[in-house]
Design a protein around this motif. Structure first.
Motif, PDB file in Angstrom:
ATOM      1  N   ILE A 195       0.824  -1.203   0.000  1.00 32.23           N
ATOM      2  CA  ILE A 195       0.000   0.000   0.000  1.00 32.23           C
ATOM      3  C   ILE A 195       0.861   1.257   0.000  1.00 32.23           C
ATOM      4  CG2 ILE A 195      -1.841   1.237   1.179  1.00 32.23           C
ATOM      5  CD1 ILE A 195      -2.661  -1.452  -0.025  1.00 32.23           C
ATOM      6  N   THR A 196       1.869   1.311   0.843  1.00 35.18           N
ATOM      7  CA  THR A 196       2.726   2.495   0.933  1.00 35.18           C
ATOM      8  C   THR A 196       4.107   2.186   0.372  1.00 35.18           C
ATOM      9  OG1 THR A 196       3.490   1.912   3.160  1.00 35.18           O
ATOM     10  CG2 THR A 196       1.504   3.284   2.985  1.00 35.18           C
ATOM     11  N   ASP A 197       4.771   3.244  -0.055  1.00 37.27           N
ATOM     12  CA  ASP A 197       6.128   3.115  -0.591  1.00 37.27           C
ATOM     13  C   ASP A 197       6.939   4.339  -0.165  1.00 37.27           C
ATOM     14  OD1 ASP A 197       8.323   2.146  -1.897  1.00 37.27           O
ATOM     15  OD2 ASP A 197       7.673   2.767  -3.891  1.00 37.27           O
ATOM     16  N   TYR A 198       7.024   4.543   1.130  1.00 36.23           N
ATOM     17  CA  TYR A 198       7.763   5.688   1.660  1.00 36.23           C
ATOM     18  C   TYR A 198       9.266   5.403   1.635  1.00 36.23           C
ATOM     19  CZ  TYR A 198       3.232   7.259   3.430  1.00 36.23           C
ATOM     20  OH  TYR A 198       1.923   7.655   3.530  1.00 36.23           O
ATOM     21  N   PRO A 199      10.084   6.444   1.570  1.00 35.77           N
ATOM     22  CA  PRO A 199      11.541   6.238   1.597  1.00 35.77           C
ATOM     23  C   PRO A 199      12.086   5.939   2.986  1.00 35.77           C
ATOM     24  CG  PRO A 199      11.048   8.572   1.405  1.00 35.77           C
ATOM     25  CD  PRO A 199       9.738   7.857   1.291  1.00 35.77           C
ATOM     26  N   LEU A 200      11.222   6.000   4.018  1.00 33.98           N
ATOM     27  CA  LEU A 200      11.610   5.670   5.386  1.00 33.98           C
ATOM     28  C   LEU A 200      10.666   4.607   5.936  1.00 33.98           C
ATOM     29  CD1 LEU A 200      12.261   9.256   6.848  1.00 33.98           C
ATOM     30  CD2 LEU A 200      13.960   7.651   5.953  1.00 33.98           C
ATOM     31  N   SER A 201      11.125   3.875   6.922  1.00 30.46           N
ATOM     32  CA  SER A 201      10.288   2.851   7.549  1.00 30.46           C
ATOM     33  C   SER A 201       9.214   3.496   8.415  1.00 30.46           C
ATOM     34  CB  SER A 201      11.147   1.912   8.403  1.00 30.46           C
ATOM     35  OG  SER A 201      12.012   1.144   7.602  1.00 30.46           O
ATOM     36  N   ILE A 226       7.683  13.021   5.269  1.00 36.10           N
ATOM     37  CA  ILE A 226       8.577  11.866   5.175  1.00 36.10           C
ATOM     38  C   ILE A 226       9.566  12.059   4.031  1.00 36.10           C
ATOM     39  CG2 ILE A 226       8.679   9.388   4.740  1.00 36.10           C
ATOM     40  CD1 ILE A 226       5.991   9.092   6.061  1.00 36.10           C
ATOM     41  N   GLU A 227       9.064  12.504   2.875  1.00 38.05           N
ATOM     42  CA  GLU A 227       9.945  12.705   1.725  1.00 38.05           C
ATOM     43  C   GLU A 227      10.961  13.813   1.991  1.00 38.05           C
ATOM     44  OE1 GLU A 227       6.725  12.423   1.623  1.00 38.05           O
ATOM     45  OE2 GLU A 227       6.420  10.556   0.499  1.00 38.05           O
ATOM     46  N   GLU A 228      10.521  14.900   2.631  1.00 41.99           N
ATOM     47  CA  GLU A 228      11.442  16.003   2.931  1.00 41.99           C
ATOM     48  C   GLU A 228      12.499  15.575   3.952  1.00 41.99           C
ATOM     49  OE1 GLU A 228       8.316  19.729   2.230  1.00 41.99           O
ATOM     50  OE2 GLU A 228       8.592  18.832   4.218  1.00 41.99           O
ATOM     51  N   THR A 229      12.096  14.758   4.917  1.00 39.54           N
ATOM     52  CA  THR A 229      13.066  14.248   5.890  1.00 39.54           C
ATOM     53  C   THR A 229      14.097  13.359   5.217  1.00 39.54           C
ATOM     54  OG1 THR A 229      11.440  14.345   7.678  1.00 39.54           O
ATOM     55  CG2 THR A 229      13.332  12.886   7.988  1.00 39.54           C
ATOM     56  N   TYR A 230      13.633  12.508   4.312  1.00 36.60           N
ATOM     57  CA  TYR A 230      14.555  11.627   3.587  1.00 36.60           C
ATOM     58  C   TYR A 230      15.548  12.443   2.760  1.00 36.60           C
ATOM     59  CZ  TYR A 230      16.205   8.315   0.080  1.00 36.60           C
ATOM     60  OH  TYR A 230      16.989   7.562  -0.756  1.00 36.60           O
TER      61      TYR A 230
END
Length: 272
Positions: A195-201, A226-230
């Motif tokens: 469902i999700t595909d975030y760059p962080l866990s 999340i994307e900005e943090t990554y």
């Protein structure tokens, strides 16, 4: 006569000197030859040592192989001698956890099962299992793969399960499985849908009782997504692991606050 004797001793001394020089040359050539053999055999010795170590300490299995797994009962049934129960036997036991009843009739339950690579315990996997409480029939829903762990699952409705897992990468993401009408006749494992595909866990999954919203946490910077943090961690060359280093005895004080990444809740709507 004296002249001839002197000449004889001179030739004899010269012959001895030549013989000694040849002997020394032979010794040096022998030493060089032996050193060459010793140096040339070093790679073979290294390969032998590595192979012997790899044989005594097998590497972690890269994936699931039905021939590579042995159940606890099969392993202990094959033992011919009596062993005292110790910590190793305790580690070999499967771990069953987090049972959740069917949200409507409560006649079935889904739970997590963590199983270990037998008998060396070199690897583990956690999967979802279903059990009918009336007939005591059990089905394994997700495929076991060494190093893959399913966790924190929720019933969304009587046919849909949401859970966290690292099935597609090293990152923990949200997955979904759809249960068939007749689970008993299930032959193959259910293929989860990512469902999700975030760059962080992500972590700490929660679903409300109406199954209309879900929440999870992720380590992000304040006021950043999340994307900005990554992107920030990549730009600053920071590790994704959260580690604290103390150069003196740690005593809790309230004169400082963290400016790094912290767990923040993230809310999403569930569209059925």
């Amino acid at each position: 006569m004296p002249g001839s004797n002197t000449d004889y001793f001179t030739r004899d001394n010269a012959t001895r000197i030549i013989s000694k020089s040849k002997f020394r040359k032979f010794i040096w050539l022998t030493i060089v030859f032996l050193l060459g053999i010793a140096i040339g055999s070093i790679p073979s010795i290294v390969l032998y040592i590595r192979s012997s170590h790899s044989g005594s300490n097998p590497s972690i299995p890269s994936g699931w192989n039905i021939d590579d797994y042995q159940s606890n009962s099969d392993y202990y049934n094959e033992l011919t001698t009596i062993h005292d129960f110790n910590q190793t036997h305790n580690l070999r036991l499967d771990r069953l956890s987090s049972p959740q009843f069917h949200p409507q009739h409560g006649k079935s339950v889904i739970y997590l099962r963590k199983q270990f690579h037998m008998p060396d315990l070199n690897g583990s996997t956690t999967t979802l299992h279903w059990t009918c409480l009336q007939t005591n029939q059990t089905k394994q829903l997700t495929q076991p793969i060494w190093g893959v762990h399913d966790q924190q699952f929720y019933w969304v409705d009587d046919k849909t399960i949401l859970f966290l897992s690292n099935r597609k990468s090293d990152l923990i993401q949200l997955f979904q499985i759809n249960l068939p009408d007749d689970i008993i006749s299930l032959i193959k494992f259910i293929e989860p849908i990512q469902i999700t595909d975030y760059p962080l866990s992500i972590d700490n999954l929660l679903v409300n009782r109406q199954a209309t919203r879900l929440a999870f946490s992720c380590q992000v910077y304040a006021n950043l997504s999340i994307e900005e943090t990554y992107n920030r961690t990549k730009t600053e060359g920071l590790s994704s692991e959260l580690v604290y280093k103390f150069d003196k005895l740690f005593i809790r004080q309230w004169d400082k606050f963290m400016t790094g990444r912290r767990h923040h809740p993230i809310y999403l709507y569930i569209v059925q």
